[in-house]
Design a protein around this motif. Structure first.
Motif, PDB file in Angstrom:
ATOM      1  N   ARG A 156       0.839  -1.205   0.000  1.00  0.00           N
ATOM      2  CA  ARG A 156       0.000   0.000   0.000  1.00  0.00           C
ATOM      3  C   ARG A 156       0.869   1.248   0.000  1.00  0.00           C
ATOM      4  NH1 ARG A 156      -3.300  -3.104   3.398  1.00  0.00           N
ATOM      5  NH2 ARG A 156      -2.283  -2.312   5.262  1.00  0.00           N
ATOM      6  N   ARG A 210     -10.798 -15.190  -0.203  1.00  0.00           N
ATOM      7  CA  ARG A 210     -12.107 -14.703  -0.690  1.00  0.00           C
ATOM      8  C   ARG A 210     -12.776 -15.753  -1.566  1.00  0.00           C
ATOM      9  NH1 ARG A 210     -12.616  -9.641  -4.995  1.00  0.00           N
ATOM     10  NH2 ARG A 210     -14.671 -10.184  -5.760  1.00  0.00           N
ATOM     11  N   ASP A 238     -16.686 -13.976  -1.518  1.00  0.00           N
ATOM     12  CA  ASP A 238     -17.215 -12.865  -0.730  1.00  0.00           C
ATOM     13  C   ASP A 238     -16.086 -11.885  -0.406  1.00  0.00           C
ATOM     14  OD1 ASP A 238     -18.310 -11.188   1.139  1.00  0.00           O
ATOM     15  OD2 ASP A 238     -19.380 -12.772   2.216  1.00  0.00           O
ATOM     16  N   PRO A 239     -16.170 -10.634  -0.841  1.00  0.00           N
ATOM     17  CA  PRO A 239     -15.053  -9.698  -0.610  1.00  0.00           C
ATOM     18  C   PRO A 239     -14.780  -9.430   0.865  1.00  0.00           C
ATOM     19  CG  PRO A 239     -16.914  -8.597  -1.689  1.00  0.00           C
ATOM     20  CD  PRO A 239     -17.244 -10.046  -1.642  1.00  0.00           C
ATOM     21  N   ARG A 240     -15.744  -9.730   1.738  1.00  0.00           N
ATOM     22  CA  ARG A 240     -15.485  -9.532   3.161  1.00  0.00           C
ATOM     23  C   ARG A 240     -14.404 -10.484   3.680  1.00  0.00           C
ATOM     24  NH1 ARG A 240     -21.689  -9.707   5.140  1.00  0.00           N
ATOM     25  NH2 ARG A 240     -21.666 -11.351   3.564  1.00  0.00           N
ATOM     26  N   MET A 285     -11.647 -10.947   2.172  1.00  0.00           N
ATOM     27  CA  MET A 285     -10.326 -10.496   1.677  1.00  0.00           C
ATOM     28  C   MET A 285      -9.470 -10.104   2.874  1.00  0.00           C
ATOM     29  SD  MET A 285     -11.516  -8.227  -1.582  1.00  0.00           S
ATOM     30  CE  MET A 285      -9.931  -7.528  -1.868  1.00  0.00           C
ATOM     31  N   ILE A 286      -9.229 -11.074   3.726  1.00  0.00           N
ATOM     32  CA  ILE A 286      -8.441 -10.822   4.930  1.00  0.00           C
ATOM     33  C   ILE A 286      -7.350 -11.875   5.052  1.00  0.00           C
ATOM     34  CG2 ILE A 286     -10.277  -9.657   6.213  1.00  0.00           C
ATOM     35  CD1 ILE A 286     -10.921 -12.246   7.594  1.00  0.00           C
ATOM     36  N   GLN A 345     -10.104  -0.822  -0.256  1.00  0.00           N
ATOM     37  CA  GLN A 345     -11.076  -1.869  -0.604  1.00  0.00           C
ATOM     38  C   GLN A 345     -12.286  -1.646   0.298  1.00  0.00           C
ATOM     39  OE1 GLN A 345     -10.322  -3.870  -3.070  1.00  0.00           O
ATOM     40  NE2 GLN A 345      -8.135  -3.464  -3.239  1.00  0.00           N
ATOM     41  N   GLN A 387     -15.742  -1.942   1.984  1.00  0.00           N
ATOM     42  CA  GLN A 387     -16.618  -3.095   2.216  1.00  0.00           C
ATOM     43  C   GLN A 387     -18.047  -2.690   2.518  1.00  0.00           C
ATOM     44  OE1 GLN A 387     -15.862  -6.091   1.676  1.00  0.00           O
ATOM     45  NE2 GLN A 387     -13.647  -6.319   1.876  1.00  0.00           N
ATOM     46  N   ALA A 391      -7.536  -2.665   6.611  1.00  0.00           N
ATOM     47  CA  ALA A 391      -6.457  -2.143   7.457  1.00  0.00           C
ATOM     48  C   ALA A 391      -6.894  -0.999   8.371  1.00  0.00           C
ATOM     49  CB  ALA A 391      -5.271  -1.711   6.578  1.00  0.00           C
ATOM     50  N   PRO A 434      -8.780  -5.565   9.101  1.00  0.00           N
ATOM     51  CA  PRO A 434      -9.760  -5.149   8.093  1.00  0.00           C
ATOM     52  C   PRO A 434     -11.105  -4.835   8.755  1.00  0.00           C
ATOM     53  CG  PRO A 434      -8.659  -7.197   7.475  1.00  0.00           C
ATOM     54  CD  PRO A 434      -8.277  -6.926   8.881  1.00  0.00           C
ATOM     55  N   VAL A 480     -14.990  -4.915   8.223  1.00  0.00           N
ATOM     56  CA  VAL A 480     -15.806  -5.672   7.271  1.00  0.00           C
ATOM     57  C   VAL A 480     -17.235  -5.158   7.151  1.00  0.00           C
ATOM     58  CG1 VAL A 480     -14.468  -7.794   7.396  1.00  0.00           C
ATOM     59  CG2 VAL A 480     -16.316  -7.443   9.019  1.00  0.00           C
ATOM     60  N   LEU A 509     -18.858 -11.630  10.478  1.00  0.00           N
ATOM     61  CA  LEU A 509     -18.932 -11.126   9.096  1.00  0.00           C
ATOM     62  C   LEU A 509     -19.925  -9.985   8.913  1.00  0.00           C
ATOM     63  CD1 LEU A 509     -17.241 -12.330   6.848  1.00  0.00           C
ATOM     64  CD2 LEU A 509     -19.242 -13.579   6.062  1.00  0.00           C
ATOM     65  N   TYR A 563     -22.949  -9.399  -4.433  1.00  0.00           N
ATOM     66  CA  TYR A 563     -22.581  -9.283  -3.027  1.00  0.00           C
ATOM     67  C   TYR A 563     -23.593  -8.529  -2.173  1.00  0.00           C
ATOM     68  CZ  TYR A 563     -18.079 -10.444  -5.146  1.00  0.00           C
ATOM     69  OH  TYR A 563     -17.083 -11.046  -5.851  1.00  0.00           O
ATOM     70  N   PHE A 569     -14.908  -4.963  -7.577  1.00  0.00           N
ATOM     71  CA  PHE A 569     -16.148  -5.410  -6.942  1.00  0.00           C
ATOM     72  C   PHE A 569     -16.878  -4.223  -6.322  1.00  0.00           C
ATOM     73  CE2 PHE A 569     -13.088  -5.713  -3.419  1.00  0.00           C
ATOM     74  CZ  PHE A 569     -13.779  -5.102  -2.384  1.00  0.00           C
TER      75      PHE A 569
END
Lengths: 819, 344
Positions: free
Chosen positions: A507, A530, A536-538, A540-541, B45, B47, B62, B86, B88, B129, B253, B297
């Motif tokens: 980054r 993911r 699921d983009p959530r 992406m950890i 990114q 969410q 982050a 992250p 979420v 989640l 999503y 996305f």
């Protein structure tokens, strides 16, 4: 006479005796030189002419050490990139895809290609990966060469799939969809540059078609192109020889005048190439400008000696007590030697200092050059400065000794008119000071590295650079920077805190808008995570434990049809990881910023994670950064060292701090303006230009030394400073201008005929330095003498040996006499 | 004396020489400084997005979030929470609280429109989640192993609610103070009729469908989205589901409702910048709402007046004018359109 002056007298008297004894046995010394020449000539057949590109890399630089460590695992700089571009529409047509596939096949069959690291949208490792509603990971190649012609709907579906894959759309298919890249890593050691180049060029010819452009770039292509120009060197050599002979004929129109300087060049060249052979070095075509310069330098010394010889004969013939004497030609040869050997040797030593100090840097090409070229230059003392006067003393007296005026003499007259009195001299120094200030400002614009995209070895309009530009314009970046993360323990890369740190580094690097994109293991982990969680983009950890990370890596590996899918991300021990950043070009500014950003992150966060260390830098950007940093550091050391050593030599030689200071200022003036010229024209400081500047300073200061020496000699004769300065400019002006022309003639063919910009840039820079140093010698040195009236000139006198001295505690010059 | 002066002069030239050889053009960091000054970056990114009466909040990777005054043209301020975890999900409660769920099982609460955030750890080992707020302002979390947690004291204490299944809860929605739905892995549909005190499994969606999102317009009619462009609808409170036809095969999503004077009343977001709009009581066709400007996305959206603010990967924040999109929808503001390379 003080103690110091007495010592100086003893030393010069001893040297004078040596000179006298040399002329007692000229044939013995000439025989010895001839024997050595035969010895060196016998070494020549062992010399090979080729370029070893490893010689361009500073092997001790940490980036190159890293590059050497990782090139086997993550790839090196030997990347070949072929761009297939459609002039209209997109690549998603049957014709274009077939062409891309043929190019891919051709690249995949290159000698030394790493088949696992070939990438292209039509290659089998470019695959659509998806999650089925049942939770299975499926994958298939985007392009099936056996599938026959695709329907319009099939092409549209393919396009849609490719556009949804950030590993293909962007890196391998351009955002405007008009160009596709075929990339391959060639294994160092198995790589055959010539065969690779020829195969690629044949493929480009075979697949050429209306509506398509095929671009080829990458290091192996660059080397291949460089090899194409070996024949051109012969052409340049022949043209240079013709120019030199033409100059000699124009200047002398006498047999001795043409043959003796030419003979001096030939003997000196034999010695030089023999020295290369004895070192076991190769003659590198990329470094040939310097040998040409040394040869031109040898010839200019030869010309000065022959010209002075004719002058001395004419003087002797005009003096009543010596007119018509049978040994006038021998006396003239000895007097020539006495007049020119000391300043000539000082000039040669200053050349050699400049050349030798190139070795201070860590570029092997320059180190080798420094070793042989400095010895080659020093050999001129024996092969020309000593041998030519001795030869003239044993040859029959020339019939026609009359020297005609020519254009070069008028240069001296013109300069003498400009610096005609104290007032004008002060004006000249003030202008020089203003130029120095302006030049210093302009030199602050000099870029470290390249100021233009593409390769500095070739011209901007060369096929290679046109290809590079086309690829760079279409893609976020074809120049790669590798940053390597290393952990202490096996499997350490899988630690979540390590991956989080690497993601943060990515980054940080992407704060620079010039970075086109990044690729690394953290991206891979979060994307696989993911994908395994229903895309699921959530998710992406980065997982919380390393075993989970290992599972994701395993899943990725298993989903890939070819072995070693993780090799581009991590090593087999999972101890090291490679982060790749893509840049549009490798201009100096881009590279500096890239390295600055990486170092900034390392300084702030480099020790945050136990056992993790970050290493810079590989890829084309890393390698070029190393070369630029080496050039910068070399520049920082070499130039001050050249200045200081020449200052000390001149100070010692003339026993005068004022003499050293005057030469120091002349060098500073010419060098500052050279840097200013580089800043204005956008020529960067790089491994090509740094040695040239060092050599240019050494060669250029000769003129000022000649001028200073001549003013001193004239002062002894006239005892009037203004007259001494005027006479010196008028007479030395001829030598300076003709020597400058000779040097320029010796290297100008590289500018005109060479297709290698590397050589042409070096030649242009040398020409600029020669002209600036000539101007400093003709205008500034006389002005300095007129304004500051240094004691070593104003109090100079000739001792019983005819050697000029100025005692270290000189009598105050008589102002009447001085003006 | 003169000789000494001369030596000094000669020494003065040395620094000039060193400065000359050490000279190089000033490093141009203008682009980097400009990026640092920007609230939104291409590496972001996003969410989720939420808003209370005054503030908009967008959360991403982050520990990074954006806040702005509630507006159709927000001026974003970038914030970094004291965590690199992250973020979420984000939700706003009726009392004005804002709550962010972080992947490290921390809920960050703000009572002052995002000016300050207080962390509250959640005592669970499961992956969380989704976060939502009930009409009584209690917070609800959904996670793996059918985890349903709620807190009525602003995140101080969390109560476990049992569904008795082994599924990842992906979305929770409270329709009113009584009725709530939760959906999850293996097609799980759970419902509460007493404000979350008790949950029961209503049924399972066909083929163990994995729902990524949930939106019930009424207690009976709702939609879920998932892989391969699938949108399922129920008209009987989750007892049965029908597949609605969509023009995409992209994973979807998010599904949500919109209310405008136009005929559209719901949206779906997905991968590759997919934004579909649908209308009417039943399946009357989903259609693309905008041309994909870049392959990223889209994760969440919120309607502010007649504008739909959409957030997603690559720092994407789009504002879509719902009044004009019926004729020709367009992206009016693309914040970032370059996505970092990587991944599958």
């Amino acid at each position: 006479m003080d103690k110091h002056s007495a010592k100086a007298h003893r030393a010069t008297h001893w040297l004078h005796l040596l000179e006298v004894s040399a002329f007692r046995h000229p044939k013995v010394i000439l025989g010895f030189i001839a024997a050595l020449t035969v010895f060196f000539a016998l070494q020549i057949p062992a010399v090979k002419m080729y370029s070893d590109f490893a010689d361009l890399l500073p092997q001790s630089h940490p980036y190159i050490e890293l590059h050497n460590r990782i090139k086997g695992s993550f790839g090196g700089a030997n990347v070949i990139i072929i761009g297939v571009e459609v002039e209209q529409g997109s690549i998603f047509t049957n014709e274009a895809l077939e062409k891309i596939h043929k190019v891919t096949q051709a690249v995949d069959s290159l000698p030394g290609v790493n088949h696992n690291l070939v990438s292209s949208v039509t290659h089998r490792n470019s695959r659509k990966v998806w999650m089925t509603p049942e939770g299975n990971v499926n994958s298939e190649s985007y392009y099936d060469p056996q599938g026959g012609e695709m329907s319009r709907a099939g092409l549209a579906a393919l396009e849609k799939d490719v556009l949804a894959d950030p590993r293909v759309y962007g890196p391998l298919v351009s955002p405007d969809k008009r160009m596709a890249l075929v990339k391959a890593q060639l294994v160092e050691g198995k790589l055959d540059y010539v065969a690779t180049f020829n195969q690629i060029q044949q493929m480009r010819e075979a697949l050429a078609a209306d509506g398509f452009r095929i671009h080829a770039t990458g290091q192996p292509m660059l080397v291949g192109w460089a090899y194409q120009y070996l024949d051109q060197i012969i052409e340049i050599f022949l043209f240079t020889a013709l120019i030199m002979i033409a100059l000699l004929v124009f200047y002398f129109r006498k047999t001795y005048g043409v043959l003796i300087p030419l003979g001096g060049v030939i003997v000196s060249t034999i010695w030089g190439i023999g020295i290369i052979s004895l070192f076991g070095y190769n003659l590198d075509p990329l470094g040939l400008v310097i040998p040409f310069l040394i040869s031109a330098r040898a010839m200019s010394h030869g010309i000065q000696i022959v010209e002075r010889y004719y002058l001395e004969i004419n003087v002797l013939e005009q003096q009543p007590d010596t007119a018509g004497a049978s040994d006038n030609h021998q006396t003239a040869a000895r007097r020539t030697f006495e007049s020119l050997f000391r300043p000539g040797s000082l000039g040669v030593v200053s050349d050699a200092i400049g050349l030798l100090l190139i070795a201070v840097g860590s570029i092997p090409l320059n180190t080798k050059l420094a070793h042989y070229a400095s010895l080659w230059a020093l050999s001129i003392i024996l092969t020309v400065l000593l041998a030519v006067p001795l030869l003239l003393s044993v040859l029959p007296r020339p019939r026609n000794t009359e020297m005609k005026d020519n254009f070069f003499r008028s240069v001296g007259y013109f300069c003498a008119d400009i610096i005609s009195n104290d007032k004008r001299a002060r004006g000249a120094l003030l202008i020089a000071a203003a130029l120095l200030v302006g030049g210093w400002y302009a030199s602050s614009k000099v870029v470290i590295g390249e100021s233009e995209p593409g390769s500095p070895i070739l011209y901007q309009d060369h096929d290679y650079n046109v290809s590079s530009t086309a690829v760079n314009d279409s893609f976020p970046g074809s120049e790669e920077l590798y940053i390597v993360a290393e952990t202490a323990a096996k499997g350490g890369i899988k630690r979540p805190e390590v991956l989080a740190a690497l993601a943060d580094l990515q980054r940080h690097m992407l704060l620079d808008p010039e970075v086109g994109g990044a690729k690394g293991i953290p991206d891979l982990i979060v994307q696989v995570n993911r994908l395994l969680h229903n895309d699921d983009p959530r998710w992406m950890i980065i997982p919380e434990d390393d075993q989970y990370v290992g599972g994701l890596m395993f899943t990725y590996m298993m989903s890939n049809p070819i072995p070693g899918a993780l090799n581009e991300f991590v090593d087999t021990d999972e101890r090291m990881a490679n982060l790749v950043f893509y840049y549009k070009d490798h201009q100096g500014e881009t590279i500096r910023r890239a390295i600055y950003m990486a170092k900034q992150w390392i300084a702030e966060h480099g020790n945050d994670v136990d056992g993790l260390s970050i290493h810079l830098a590989g890829g084309t950007i890393g390698v070029t950064a190393a070369m630029n940093e080496a050039a910068y550091e070399t520049n920082l050391w070499v130039l001050p060292l050249v200045f200081v050593l020449i200052f000390l030599f001149v100070t010692f030689f003339y026993s005068s701090l004022a003499a050293g200071t005057m030469m120091f200022m002349a060098m500073l003036f010419a060098t500052t303006l050279t840097y200013a010229w580089m800043g204005v024209t956008g020529m960067g400081i790089n491994i090509n230009t740094v040695p040239i500047i060092a050599v240019g300073v050494g060669v250029g200061i000769d003129y000022s030394i000649y001028m200073m020496d001549r003013i001193r000699s004239e002062m002894v004769i006239h005892r009037n400073l203004a007259a001494a300065v005027s006479n010196a400019i008028r007479t030395t002006g001829l030598a300076v201008s003709f020597t400058a022309i000779t040097l320029i003639a010796g290297i100008v063919m590289w500018v005109i005929l060479s297709d290698l910009r590397f050589q042409a840039d070096a030649a242009v820079l040398l020409i600029v330095m020669v002209v600036l140093n000539g101007a400093a010698a003709m205008l500034l040195v006389p002005s300095w003498v007129l304004v500051f009236k240094p004691g070593f000139i104003c109090a100079a006198y000739e001792d019983e040996d005819g050697v000029i001295h100025a005692d270290s505690e000189p009598a105050r010059p008589n102002p009447q006499a001085a003006t | 004396m003169k000789a000494k002066l001369f030596r000094c002069k000669s020494l003065a030239a040395l620094p000039l020489l060193i400065s000359l050889t050490g000279c190089e053009a000033r490093l141009d960091l203008e682009g980097v400084e400009k990026t640092l000054a920007e609230a939104v970056r291409r590496t972001d990114q996003w969410q989720a997005i939420a808003a209370n009466d005054q503030t908009l909040v967008v959360v991403g990777q982050a520990g990074i979030l954006l806040t702005a005054e509630r507006s159709t043209n927000p001026q974003w301020r970038r914030q970094q929470l004291p965590t690199a975890a992250p973020l979420v999900d984000v939700v706003s409660c009726g009392d004005g609280w804002l709550a962010i769920l972080a992947a490290d099982r921390t809920v960050w609460l703000s009572r002052d429109n995002g000016a300050e955030w207080q962390p509250h750890g959640v005592d669970t080992q499961e992956s969380l989640l989704t976060i939502t707020c009930a009409p009584d302002n209690s917070l609800w979390l959904g996670g793996s192993f059918s985890t349903l947690l709620n807190s009525t004291d602003g995140g101080q204490q969390w109560q476990q609610n049992a569904i008795g299944e082994d599924a990842q809860i992906t979305a929770i929605q409270f329709l009113d103070s009584d009725i709530a739905y939760a959906v999850g892995e293996f097609g799980l549909v759970a419902r509460s009729d007493d404000g979350g005190s008790n949950w029961r499994v209503v049924n399972y969606m066909p083929d163990e469908f994995y729902p990524q999102s949930l939106w019930f317009r009424t207690p009976d009619q709702g939609w879920v989205t998932g892989l391969t462009g699938t949108v399922l609808r129920t008209d009987d409170g989750g007892q049965s589901w029908v597949t609605e036809e969509t023009p995409t095969s992209m994973p979807l999503y998010q599904v949500g409702g919109i209310s405008t004077a136009s005929t559209n009343d719901r949206y779906v977001l997905g991968d590759n910048s997919t934004l579909l709009l649908g209308r009417g009581q039943q399946d009357s066709g989903w259609r693309f709402s905008m041309v994909s400007p870049s392959p990223m996305f889209l994760a969440d959206a919120i309607q502010i007046d007649n504008t739909l603010l959409v957030v997603g990967g690559g720092g994407a924040i789009y504002d879509l004018d719902l009044n004009t999109q019926a004729a020709a929808s367009q992206v009016t503001n693309v914040v970032a359109d370059v996505v970092a390379e990587g991944g599958l």
